[in-house]
Design a protein around this motif. Sequence first.
Motif, PDB file in Angstrom:
ATOM      1  N   VAL A  97       0.857  -1.183   0.000  1.00  0.00           N
ATOM      2  CA  VAL A  97       0.000   0.000   0.000  1.00  0.00           C
ATOM      3  C   VAL A  97       0.895   1.235   0.000  1.00  0.00           C
ATOM      4  CG1 VAL A  97      -1.745   1.303   1.262  1.00  0.00           C
ATOM      5  CG2 VAL A  97      -1.856  -1.201   1.206  1.00  0.00           C
ATOM      6  N   ILE A  98       0.720   2.078  -1.005  1.00  0.00           N
ATOM      7  CA  ILE A  98       1.467   3.330  -1.071  1.00  0.00           C
ATOM      8  C   ILE A  98       0.479   4.492  -1.166  1.00  0.00           C
ATOM      9  CG2 ILE A  98       3.417   2.197  -2.207  1.00  0.00           C
ATOM     10  CD1 ILE A  98       2.534   3.444  -4.814  1.00  0.00           C
ATOM     11  N   ARG A  99       0.970   5.661  -0.844  1.00  0.00           N
ATOM     12  CA  ARG A  99       0.106   6.843  -0.840  1.00  0.00           C
ATOM     13  C   ARG A  99       0.415   7.698  -2.065  1.00  0.00           C
ATOM     14  NH1 ARG A  99      -3.086   8.412   3.079  1.00  0.00           N
ATOM     15  NH2 ARG A  99      -3.856  10.568   3.199  1.00  0.00           N
ATOM     16  N   ILE A 100      -0.567   7.858  -2.904  1.00  0.00           N
ATOM     17  CA  ILE A 100      -0.446   8.666  -4.116  1.00  0.00           C
ATOM     18  C   ILE A 100      -1.553   9.705  -4.099  1.00  0.00           C
ATOM     19  CG2 ILE A 100      -0.450   8.661  -6.636  1.00  0.00           C
ATOM     20  CD1 ILE A 100       0.453   5.774  -6.563  1.00  0.00           C
ATOM     21  N   SER A 101      -1.126  10.987  -4.118  1.00  0.00           N
ATOM     22  CA  SER A 101      -2.095  12.097  -4.095  1.00  0.00           C
ATOM     23  C   SER A 101      -3.039  11.983  -2.905  1.00  0.00           C
ATOM     24  CB  SER A 101      -2.891  12.155  -5.403  1.00  0.00           C
ATOM     25  OG  SER A 101      -2.038  12.319  -6.501  1.00  0.00           O
ATOM     26  N   ASN A 102      -2.463  11.719  -1.723  1.00  0.00           N
ATOM     27  CA  ASN A 102      -3.211  11.595  -0.471  1.00  0.00           C
ATOM     28  C   ASN A 102      -4.233  10.465  -0.488  1.00  0.00           C
ATOM     29  OD1 ASN A 102      -1.861  13.797   0.712  1.00  0.00           O
ATOM     30  ND2 ASN A 102      -3.250  15.253  -0.301  1.00  0.00           N
ATOM     31  N   ILE A 103      -4.009   9.491  -1.369  1.00  0.00           N
ATOM     32  CA  ILE A 103      -4.918   8.344  -1.440  1.00  0.00           C
ATOM     33  C   ILE A 103      -4.084   7.083  -1.291  1.00  0.00           C
ATOM     34  CG2 ILE A 103      -6.557   7.072  -2.875  1.00  0.00           C
ATOM     35  CD1 ILE A 103      -7.240   9.673  -4.275  1.00  0.00           C
ATOM     36  N   ASP A 104      -4.472   6.227  -0.353  1.00  0.00           N
ATOM     37  CA  ASP A 104      -3.793   4.936  -0.170  1.00  0.00           C
ATOM     38  C   ASP A 104      -4.247   3.969  -1.244  1.00  0.00           C
ATOM     39  OD1 ASP A 104      -2.434   5.821   2.042  1.00  0.00           O
ATOM     40  OD2 ASP A 104      -3.960   5.149   3.464  1.00  0.00           O
ATOM     41  N   LYS A 105      -3.268   3.325  -1.870  1.00  0.00           N
ATOM     42  CA  LYS A 105      -3.573   2.426  -2.977  1.00  0.00           C
ATOM     43  C   LYS A 105      -2.691   1.196  -2.889  1.00  0.00           C
ATOM     44  CE  LYS A 105      -3.001   1.969  -7.973  1.00  0.00           C
ATOM     45  NZ  LYS A 105      -2.457   2.556  -9.200  1.00  0.00           N
ATOM     46  N   LEU A 106      -3.286   0.027  -3.159  1.00  0.00           N
ATOM     47  CA  LEU A 106      -2.522  -1.211  -3.221  1.00  0.00           C
ATOM     48  C   LEU A 106      -1.843  -1.284  -4.586  1.00  0.00           C
ATOM     49  CD1 LEU A 106      -1.700  -3.866  -1.865  1.00  0.00           C
ATOM     50  CD2 LEU A 106      -3.718  -4.919  -2.894  1.00  0.00           C
ATOM     51  N   ALA A 107      -0.524  -1.123  -4.587  1.00  0.00           N
ATOM     52  CA  ALA A 107       0.222  -1.040  -5.838  1.00  0.00           C
ATOM     53  C   ALA A 107       1.102  -2.273  -6.010  1.00  0.00           C
ATOM     54  CB  ALA A 107       1.084   0.216  -5.871  1.00  0.00           C
ATOM     55  N   GLU A 108       1.429  -2.560  -7.264  1.00  0.00           N
ATOM     56  CA  GLU A 108       2.359  -3.632  -7.592  1.00  0.00           C
ATOM     57  C   GLU A 108       3.708  -3.010  -7.920  1.00  0.00           C
ATOM     58  OE1 GLU A 108       1.470  -7.234 -10.248  1.00  0.00           O
ATOM     59  OE2 GLU A 108       2.807  -6.002 -11.486  1.00  0.00           O
TER      60      GLU A 108
END
Length: 659
Positions: A97-108
């Motif tokens: 889980v990373i934070r992109i544009s103040n949004i937490d997202k499950l990234a690969e």
Amino acid sequence: MIFQELILQNFGSYCDRHTINLQPSSEGTRPIILIGGFNGGGKTTLMDAIRLALYGQRAQIDRRKKKQSYSEFLSQCVCSQAPADAIASIELTFQHVIRISNIDKLAEIRVQRTWNRKGKDKLQVFLDGWDDPTLTETWDERVETWLPLGLSNLFLFDGEQIKELAEQDTPPPSVTTAIRSVLGLELPDRLDHHLEILISKHQRDLAKDEDRQVLESIAQRLNQQKADLETEENRQETLEQELAATDQKLQEAQIQFEAEGGSLAESAPELDRQLQKLQTEAEHHRQNLRNLAGDLLPLTLIQPLLQSAQQQGQIELRRHQAQAAWDLIAERDQRLLDLIQTLKLNRTQTREIQAFLQQETQALAEATSTQSWLNADPESLDYLTQVINHQLPTQIHLTHTHLTHLTHLTTTIEALTLKLQAAPSPEDYDRLRSYRDQAQLRYDECLFKVQLSKRQCLNLRHDIETTKAELKRYSDQHIDQQDTDDFLRAATLAQQTLQAFRTHLTLQKLNDLESNITNCFRCLLHKSSLVHRIMVDQQTFSLTLYNTTGQPIPKQRLSAGEKQLLAIAFLWALANVSQRQLPIAIDTPLSRLDSSHRRNLIDQYFPSASHQMILLSTDTEIGREEVEELRGKGVITREYLLQHDPVHQRTTVESKYFW
């Protein structure tokens, strides 16, 4: 974090390209990825690949030599069977889980490191399949926030690490760093250090000219002492590396000294004395044998003839006795017959008595009719009997005893003689001894320098503390704080608050850690009543075990398997307290455990320690029975087998286990 895929190309014994799917089941009920392989088959190489992909040059890899540069190590990692221009690479794909544009997202995230035999690696990081230059440039900082290097030893470890941790009373520096990171003590320490710098700078700005000069002088001295300490610590590290190298050289010199017979040459005088003593003893036995050979012993060669002569002599002696008694016996028989006539016996009885007497007379006549050859007297026959029955057996027994001792002595003498012959010449011995003594001298010199450096570091730390106290004392005495009381008071209060926070945080986290270690250990231990509580020392982080009565349990009372379970419980508890959802990878996890402890580890630890458990095992650790049990519980997602070809020095990956 979830590891999804590991790709190796021309790395170690993995020639060409190999892909290992590490994705556990999506429902989370089957967390185990089981990878089997024999010793030397490539299991540890997989662990090294994961560490290398994540940390690069900072990766803590045991087989990388201390003085070996990163590029040399990478060059060494290229598969020896690959072409000369082959490219080696490691790719590790994981979800986080990373934070992109103040949004937490499950990234690969896919980390790729490539290099050739020159050893210069290239790092590329891909986010959701796209090359991300920013993530690549800041990778060391980013991975440190996701899985700090200090914490990685709690999640990526092997049986040897567990063994070392189990045998040590105080955790090693790597685990100590992880404990401090788990307890959150690094942030207060950094804040306190920054506050100290800020207060010192502010005090110098507020000081009068003459006071400022004194403060600057003390500050410069303090900075110089810190620089000296850093230099000395670096020097100490270098000296310790040199000490390890000289220790290795000393061991090699000792091995060469032993292999070429140096010890034999040293012990030659003593061996020679032993040889002379044994030769004297052997000569004593030989002389005894010669004495026996000059006595009755040769008669053993004609022992059957002696026995025949004894028998013939006895027969002839009886004939002479019979001849001497013939007339007396005839007279006695006649008197007996006359007596029978007077007794008026019936005819039948009289005839039977007469027949008996005639038979005895006939036997006596036959005994006296044999021919005499020896004409031996009774005394000679008695002596012959004494020789055959007593003296000759005694000498035969003595002969066997002396021969047995002589044979043993001869074997020992031959062995000693060979040893003395194998001893090097005086010139070679002087060379070997000189080489060993020089290696010992270099080791002693390095050891002395290391000890001296440690003492110097200790003195510098003491000087730094003294200078800090002097700086604070002078600042408190000479700086006018009438316009700056608020700032300095707030900064001092902040330092005190940090100290109180650190103490409170340490106690709180240690209580949590102690509770976790106790629960984990009792969960793994089949004797759950053995330990009631486990406490962690605030300074050294060493463990103390207590029983139900509150008495400490000496660690020596634990078996080797119980110590290993305690180490696993320690790592398990640290991972729990860290509150980080990270994969766990273990290389050779069941060494030195008996069946009951293995059962607890399989039942309790493997299925529940993490959402992703990667196990690298030999066929004797997780054997047929254990793997069937894990399959029966439905906790294995994938199984792999590392097949190593010792002839071509290659390892291949197959989608199966040993059975």
